[in-house]
Design an enzyme around this catalytic site. Structure first.
Site, PDB file in Angstrom:
ATOM      1  NE  ARG A 277      -1.814   1.948   3.402  1.00  9.59           N
ATOM      2  CZ  ARG A 277      -1.633   1.857   4.718  1.00  9.59           C
ATOM      3  NH1 ARG A 277      -2.214   0.917   5.410  1.00  9.59           N
ATOM      4  NH2 ARG A 277      -0.853   2.725   5.341  1.00  9.59           N
ATOM      5  CG  HIS A 281      -6.252   2.437   6.146  1.00 12.32           C
ATOM      6  ND1 HIS A 281      -6.392   1.153   5.701  1.00 12.32           N
ATOM      7  CD2 HIS A 281      -7.435   2.766   6.728  1.00 12.32           C
ATOM      8  CE1 HIS A 281      -7.610   0.709   6.007  1.00 12.32           C
ATOM      9  NE2 HIS A 281      -8.257   1.674   6.625  1.00 12.32           N
ATOM     10  CE1 TYR A 290       0.956   2.645   8.829  1.00 11.90           C
ATOM     11  CE2 TYR A 290      -0.311   4.363   9.935  1.00 11.90           C
ATOM     12  CZ  TYR A 290      -0.101   3.542   8.846  1.00 11.90           C
ATOM     13  OH  TYR A 290      -0.946   3.614   7.767  1.00 11.90           O
TER      14      TYR A 290
END
Ligand SMILES: Cc1ncc(C[n+]2csc(CCOP(=O)(O)OP(=O)(O)O)c2C)c(N)n1
Ligand SMILES: [Mg+2]
Length: 381
Positions: A277, A281, A290
């Site tokens: 990805r 998100h 993160y």
């Protein structure tokens, strides 16, 4: 677990099927031997179709982020980085097959011919499902993780009942398959396991297609599973494959075979497409919280668009003329979409939502609607 380095920057399981190097050369992994012939036999028309789908979708994907930032969409779920996996999957299907998506299958939705504005209207909150599932044999996007895997399996089981006793020739010509799309995070949902047990028991013609993009929002894949996901299939009693999901011809060849297997009435297959990805998100997420820049840069070299372009140039002599044309088309598609979405009227009001939950009245929903009415009238304000 033994791993191999992949052009996507991942350590893939050694069983992973990959055909293309990062720069578009044919350089199969050991596990790919049984797929090399099929993958390299894929003609330039299909590779170009996949490229076009990927390029157009990436362009409107960017528009999705922009429009959300400008207050025109409630949310957007970027598919950037996962285009090859989805293009390989959608081009392996016949129109009569059914797709049960998550909320990120933009390449697949567009591959099915769903108008761009229908996809965007869903993220605008302007409509309920976005499109008529029966018109495209594609269910609406599903945000409840894993739910669509059960739906796909149930639907496939129903199709298996209809197709009982069919000859092999009839299955080939008319047999229908369902594809259940889900993510690495969703793979841990209980319903996904139930679906796999059920599908195995009843030979449901369903392909479980998991796009392992290595993140479930901020939870890394290592936390989701101690084994590669494709290995779980063995425990349920059907075949599982790992494929380099950023390699369009590897994914297409593996999906072709999985779909064919299900179509012939031989039961389910699990395909784990390793991808990444590249974006956030959703537009509500900030991945810098993160994951590191280094990680993102390592994966940038596996960009499926770059590989597909390199392969078309090297193997089929595609030139700038083609790639420029696709870019012009993509810009036009994005501009038209923008015009349709900006300040588009909402077709469903907030109040209508209460009446659309169930086909018939429901006392709890009626109570909530009454409370909403009182609140709107200012009683509870
Ligand atoms: C049943 C359920 N639990 C939690 C959520 C919140 N949620 C939305 S997306 C997501 C992560 C999903 O990750 P993955 O399955 O890997 O798919 P990806 O978004 O990476 O494509 C979570 C936890 C949800 N939508 N549904
Ligand atoms: Mg994921």
């Amino acid at each position: 677990m033994s791993t191999i380095s992949s052009p996507t920057g991942h350590q893939l399981p050694e069983e992973a099927i990959g055909i293309l190097s990062a720069d578009g050369f044919i350089d199969p992994t050991d596990a790919a031997q049984a797929f090399v012939e099929d993958a390299t036999a894929i003609g330039h028309e299909r590779v170009a179709e996949m490229y076009r789908l990927m390029a157009h979708t990436r362009r409107i994907d960017q528009e999705g982020v922009n429009l959300q930032r400008q207050g025109q969409l409630v949310l957007w779920t970027p598919s950037i980085g996962q285009e090859a996996a989805q293009a390989g999957a959608v081009t392996a299907l016949e129109d009569r097959d059914w797709i049960f998506p998550t909320y990120r299958e933009h390449v697949m939705a567009r591959g099915r011919g769903i108008p761009n504005e229908n996809i965007f209207d869903f993220f605008r909150g302007a409509v309920h499902g976005g499109w008529d599932p029966n018109a495209y044999n594609m269910q609406p996007y599903t945000v409840v993780l894993g739910a669509q895997v059960l739906h796909a399996t149930g639907y496939a089981w129903g199709m298996a009942q209809q197709q009982r006793g069919w000859t092999d020739a009839r299955r080939r010509d008319e047999g229908r398959v369902a594809i259940a799309c889900f993510g690495d995070g969703a793979s841990t949902q209980g319903g996904v396991h139930e679906a796999m047990v059920f599908a195995a028991s009843f030979d449901a013609p369903v392909v479980f297609f998991v796009q392992n993009n290595y993140w479930a929002i901020s939870t890394p894949f290592e936390v989701q599973s101690k084994v590669p996901l494709f290995k779980r299939a063995q425990g349920y009693g059907f075949d599982g494959f790992a494929v380099d999901g950023n390699d369009p011809i590897a994914t297409a060849a593996v999906m072709d075979r999985a779909v064919e297997h299900a179509r012939r009435g031989k039961g389910p297959v699990l395909v784990e497409a390793h991808t990444y990805r590249m974006g956030a998100h959703t537009t509500a997420d900030d991945p810098t919280k993160y994951r590191t820049k280094e990680e993102e840069q390592a994966h940038a070299q596996g960009d499926p668009m770059v590989r597909t372009e390199a392969y078309l140039r090297r193997r089929f002599d595609y030139t700038d003329a083609f790639f420029n044309e696709v870019q012009v088309e993509a810009d036009e598609i994005a501009a038209t979409l923008r015009d349709k979405i900006v300040d588009a009227p909402d077709t469903v009001s907030l109040r209508d939502q209460f009446d659309l939950v169930y086909a018939e009245g429901h006392s709890l929903v009626e109570a909530q609607a009454a409370e909403f009415d009182r609140w709107m009238e200012g009683e509870d304000a």
